[in-house]
Design an enzyme around this catalytic site. Structure first.
Site, mmCIF file in Angstrom:
data_model
loop_
_atom_site.group_PDB
_atom_site.id
_atom_site.type_symbol
_atom_site.label_atom_id
_atom_site.label_comp_id
_atom_site.label_asym_id
_atom_site.label_seq_id
_atom_site.Cartn_x
_atom_site.Cartn_y
_atom_site.Cartn_z
ATOM 1 N N TYR A 11 0.829 -1.217 0.000
ATOM 2 C CA TYR A 11 0.000 0.000 0.000
ATOM 3 C C TYR A 11 0.867 1.274 0.000
ATOM 4 O O TYR A 11 0.822 2.078 -0.939
ATOM 5 C CB TYR A 11 -0.931 -0.054 1.220
ATOM 6 N N GLY A 36 1.364 -7.719 -1.014
ATOM 7 C CA GLY A 36 1.382 -6.673 -2.039
ATOM 8 C C GLY A 36 0.757 -7.135 -3.347
ATOM 9 O O GLY A 36 0.303 -8.282 -3.483
ATOM 10 N N SER A 77 2.390 -5.948 9.423
ATOM 11 C CA SER A 77 2.059 -4.770 10.234
ATOM 12 C C SER A 77 0.670 -4.813 10.876
ATOM 13 O O SER A 77 0.085 -3.776 11.143
ATOM 14 C CB SER A 77 2.183 -3.512 9.363
ATOM 15 N N TYR A 141 4.363 -6.356 17.176
ATOM 16 C CA TYR A 141 4.624 -5.594 15.939
ATOM 17 C C TYR A 141 5.502 -4.381 16.247
ATOM 18 O O TYR A 141 6.546 -4.172 15.613
ATOM 19 C CB TYR A 141 3.295 -5.167 15.301
HETATM 20 P P1 NAD Z 1 1.638 -3.688 3.018
HETATM 21 O O1 NAD Z 1 1.429 -5.027 3.623
HETATM 22 O O2 NAD Z 1 0.624 -3.196 2.052
HETATM 23 O O3 NAD Z 1 3.064 -3.617 2.314
HETATM 24 C C1 NAD Z 1 4.168 -4.386 2.715
HETATM 25 C C2 NAD Z 1 4.801 -4.934 1.441
HETATM 26 O O4 NAD Z 1 5.977 -5.673 1.803
HETATM 27 C C3 NAD Z 1 3.882 -5.898 0.697
HETATM 28 O O5 NAD Z 1 3.902 -5.600 -0.674
HETATM 29 C C4 NAD Z 1 4.486 -7.269 0.985
HETATM 30 O O6 NAD Z 1 4.221 -8.175 -0.054
HETATM 31 C C5 NAD Z 1 5.960 -6.934 1.153
HETATM 32 N N1 NAD Z 1 6.703 -7.857 2.033
HETATM 33 C C6 NAD Z 1 6.405 -8.208 3.308
HETATM 34 N N2 NAD Z 1 7.352 -9.045 3.774
HETATM 35 C C7 NAD Z 1 8.271 -9.203 2.785
HETATM 36 C C8 NAD Z 1 9.474 -9.937 2.673
HETATM 37 N N3 NAD Z 1 9.940 -10.706 3.673
HETATM 38 N N4 NAD Z 1 10.169 -9.854 1.522
HETATM 39 C C9 NAD Z 1 9.728 -9.090 0.482
HETATM 40 N N5 NAD Z 1 8.579 -8.384 0.530
HETATM 41 C C10 NAD Z 1 7.869 -8.437 1.682
HETATM 42 O O7 NAD Z 1 1.804 -2.676 4.237
HETATM 43 P P2 NAD Z 1 1.725 -1.083 4.249
HETATM 44 O O8 NAD Z 1 0.472 -0.700 4.929
HETATM 45 O O9 NAD Z 1 2.036 -0.552 2.921
HETATM 46 O O10 NAD Z 1 2.918 -0.762 5.248
HETATM 47 C C11 NAD Z 1 4.240 -0.593 4.751
HETATM 48 C C12 NAD Z 1 5.185 -0.386 5.903
HETATM 49 O O11 NAD Z 1 4.751 0.730 6.673
HETATM 50 C C13 NAD Z 1 5.258 -1.570 6.853
HETATM 51 O O12 NAD Z 1 6.619 -1.769 7.178
HETATM 52 C C14 NAD Z 1 4.498 -1.113 8.072
HETATM 53 O O13 NAD Z 1 5.033 -1.668 9.239
HETATM 54 C C15 NAD Z 1 4.693 0.386 8.048
HETATM 55 N N6 NAD Z 1 3.594 1.137 8.674
HETATM 56 C C16 NAD Z 1 2.332 1.119 8.129
HETATM 57 C C17 NAD Z 1 1.316 1.866 8.724
HETATM 58 C C18 NAD Z 1 -0.085 1.913 8.133
HETATM 59 O O14 NAD Z 1 -0.942 2.626 8.680
HETATM 60 N N7 NAD Z 1 -0.361 1.233 7.027
HETATM 61 C C19 NAD Z 1 1.572 2.599 9.883
HETATM 62 C C20 NAD Z 1 2.864 2.574 10.422
HETATM 63 C C21 NAD Z 1 3.864 1.855 9.799
#
Ligand code: NAD
Ligand code: UDP
Length: 333
Positions: A11, A36, A77, A141
Site C-alpha cells: 500500500y 502486495g 504490520s 509488531y
Molecule cells: P503492506 O502489507 O501493504 O506492504 C508491505 C509490502 O511488503 C507488501 O507488498 C508485501 O508483499 C511486502 N513484504 C512483506 N514481507 C516481505 C518480505 N519478507 N520480503 C519481500 N517483501 C515483503 O503494508 P503497508 O500498509 O504498505 O505498510 C508498509 C510499511 O509501513 C510496513 O513496514 C508497516 O510496518 C509500516 N507502517 C504502516 C502503517 C499503516 O498505517 N499502514 C503505519 C505505520 C507503519
C-alpha cells in the site's frame, strides 16, 4: 543511480514508487507479494519478486542494480495478528532487516530510509508524542520495529550505514486519480473497513472499545495521507544524500481524531448511513496516539498537502468506488 524500494508492491510502498517515478528517479522494487500486488507497481520501475530474508536473491538484485539508497517498507504490520503470532513478526520484520543490512554492507550501500511506526512508543506518557519520548511497545509488531531501529543504530556505528527512521502514525487515503490505493486481505485498518461498510460489503463497523480515557471513550489516532507520507521518504533520502547523520522523525498531522469522529467524517464524505456498533477493546491498542511532527517539517522541510481527514477519506472512497475488488488479483497470488 537507482533507488531500491523493498515492499514497493504494498500500500504505502506503491505510492512511494509512484512518487519517485513522477519525480524522475530510477526505481527498482523488491517484493515477495505476500500482501502486495504486482499491479500496484508503477510500470516504469523494475520489479524483482523475492523475499528480503533470501540473501542469495537479494545479493543478485544488488549485483544487477547500481543502488544509491534503499527505502524499506517490507514487513508485516497487523497489530492483533502480532499478539497471536509474535514470532512471525520477529522473523519477517526483524530478521528481514538483518538480512537487508548484511547485503547493503556487502555492496557498500550506505543509506536506508525505514518504515517505522507510532507503535514503537506504546502507551505514551505525554501527548503529542515527541521523537525523544520513551519507546516501550505494547505489542510484538511495535517491538519488532523498535528492534529494527536499534539494529540500524548499531549498524551505523559499526559499518557507517546511515538511516532515517520514519515513525508513521495512521496512514490512509489513495492517489488522487484513484489508480492505486489500499488493498489488504483481510482489511484491518479503520478507514478501509468503514468504507467497506459504506460500500455495502460489510454489514456494520465494530468500534473496538468505548471506555478509553478520551473525549468520547473511543481511541484517538493521528491520520496522514499516503501521498504526503510517500513524499517524506524522498525528502529523507535526499537528507541522507546531503551527508546528514542518522535520524528519526514522526510523520503525522499533530491532530487527533477519535474512532467515532472518523465514522462521522466518513458518513459525511460518502453520504452513506454506515451502521456501527460498540465492541470490546482490541488487544494491544494504546488509548491515544498523536504525533509531534514539527521536526519533519523543520528538518526535512516536509509540507503535507492534505490537512484534514475528510480529504483523506475522500481519496480512499474514490479508490474504493473505482476499484470495488481492489486489484482483483487474489486468485493469481
Ligand atoms: P503492506 O502489507 O501493504 O506492504 C508491505 C509490502 O511488503 C507488501 O507488498 C508485501 O508483499 C511486502 N513484504 C512483506 N514481507 C516481505 C518480505 N519478507 N520480503 C519481500 N517483501 C515483503 O503494508 P503497508 O500498509 O504498505 O505498510 C508498509 C510499511 O509501513 C510496513 O513496514 C508497516 O510496518 C509500516 N507502517 C504502516 C502503517 C499503516 O498505517 N499502514 C503505519 C505505520 C507503519
Ligand atoms: N478500529 C475499530 N474497528 C475496526 C478497525 C479498527 O474500531 O474494525 C480501531 C482500532 O481499534 C484503533 C483505530 O481504529 O483504535 C485505528 O486502528 P488501525 O488498525 O486502523 O490502526 P492502528 O492504530 O492499529 O495502527
Amino acid at each position: 543511480m537507482t533507488v531500491l524500494v523493498l515492499g514497493g508492491a504494498g500500500y504505502i510502498g506503491s505510492h512511494a514508487v509512484d512518487r519517485l517515478v513522477e519525480k524522475g528517479y530510477d526505481v527498482a522494487v523488491v517484493d515477495n507479494l505476500v500482501t502486495g500486488h504486482r499491479a500496484a507497481v508503477n510500470s516504469k520501475a523494475r520489479f524483482y519478486e523475492g523475499d528480503v530474508r533470501d540473501q542469495k536473491f537479494l545479493n543478485d538484485v544488488f549485483d544487477k542494480e547500481d543502488i544509491e539508497g534503499v527505502i524499506h517498507f517490507a514487513a508485516f504490520s497487523v497489530v492483533p495478528e502480532s499478539m497471536e503470532k509474535p514470532l512471525k513478526y520477529f522473523d519477517n520484520n526483524t530478521a528481514g532487516m538483518v538480512s537487508l543490512l548484511e547485503v547493503m554492507n556487502k555492496h557498500n550501500v550506505k543509506r536506508i530510509v525505514f518504515s517505522s511506526t507510532a507503535a514503537t512508543y506504546g502507551e505514551p506518557k505525554q501527548i503529542p508524542i515527541k521523537e525523544t519520548d520513551p519507546q516501550i511497545p505494547t505489542n510484538p509488531y511495535g517491538e519488532s520495529k523498535l528492534m529494527m531501529e536499534k539494529i540500524m543504530g548499531w549498524s551505523d556505528k559499526a559499518y557507517g550505514i546511515k538511516f532515517v527512521a520514519l515513525r508513521y502514525f495512521n496512514v490512509a487515503g489513495a492517489k488522487e486519480d484513484g489508480s492505486i490505493g489500499e488493498d489488504h486481505h483481510p482489511e484491518t485498518h479503520l478507514v478501509p473497513i468503514i468504507l467497506q461498510v459504506a460500500a455495502g460489503e460489510r454489514k456494520e463497523l465494530s468500534i473496538f472499545g468505548s471506555d478509553y480515557p478520551t473525549k468520547d471513550g473511543t481511541n484517538v489516532r493521528d491520520y496522514v495521507h499516503v501521498v504526503d507520507l510517500a513524499d517524506a521518504h524522498i525528502l529523507a533520502l535526499e537528507y541522507l544524500k546531503a551527508g546528514h547523520d542518522s535520524n528519526a522523525f514522526n510523520l503525522g498531522s499533530s491532530t487527533g481524531f477519535s474512532n467515532k469522529e472518523m465514522l462521522e467524517a466518513a458518513r459525511k464524505v460518502t453520504g452513506k448511513e454506515i451502521p456501527a456498533k460498540m465492541a470490546p477493546r482490541r488487544a494491544g491498542d494504546p488509548s491515544t496516539l498523536i504525533a509531534a511532527s514539527d521536526k519533519a517539517r523543520e528538518v526535512l522541510n516536509w509540507k503535507p498537502q492534505f490537512d484534514n481527514v475528510e480529504d483523506i477519506i475522500r481519496t480512499a472512497w474514490n479508490w474504493k468506488q473505482t476499484h470495488p475488488q481492489g486489484y482483483n488479483d487474489r486468485e493469481t497470488k
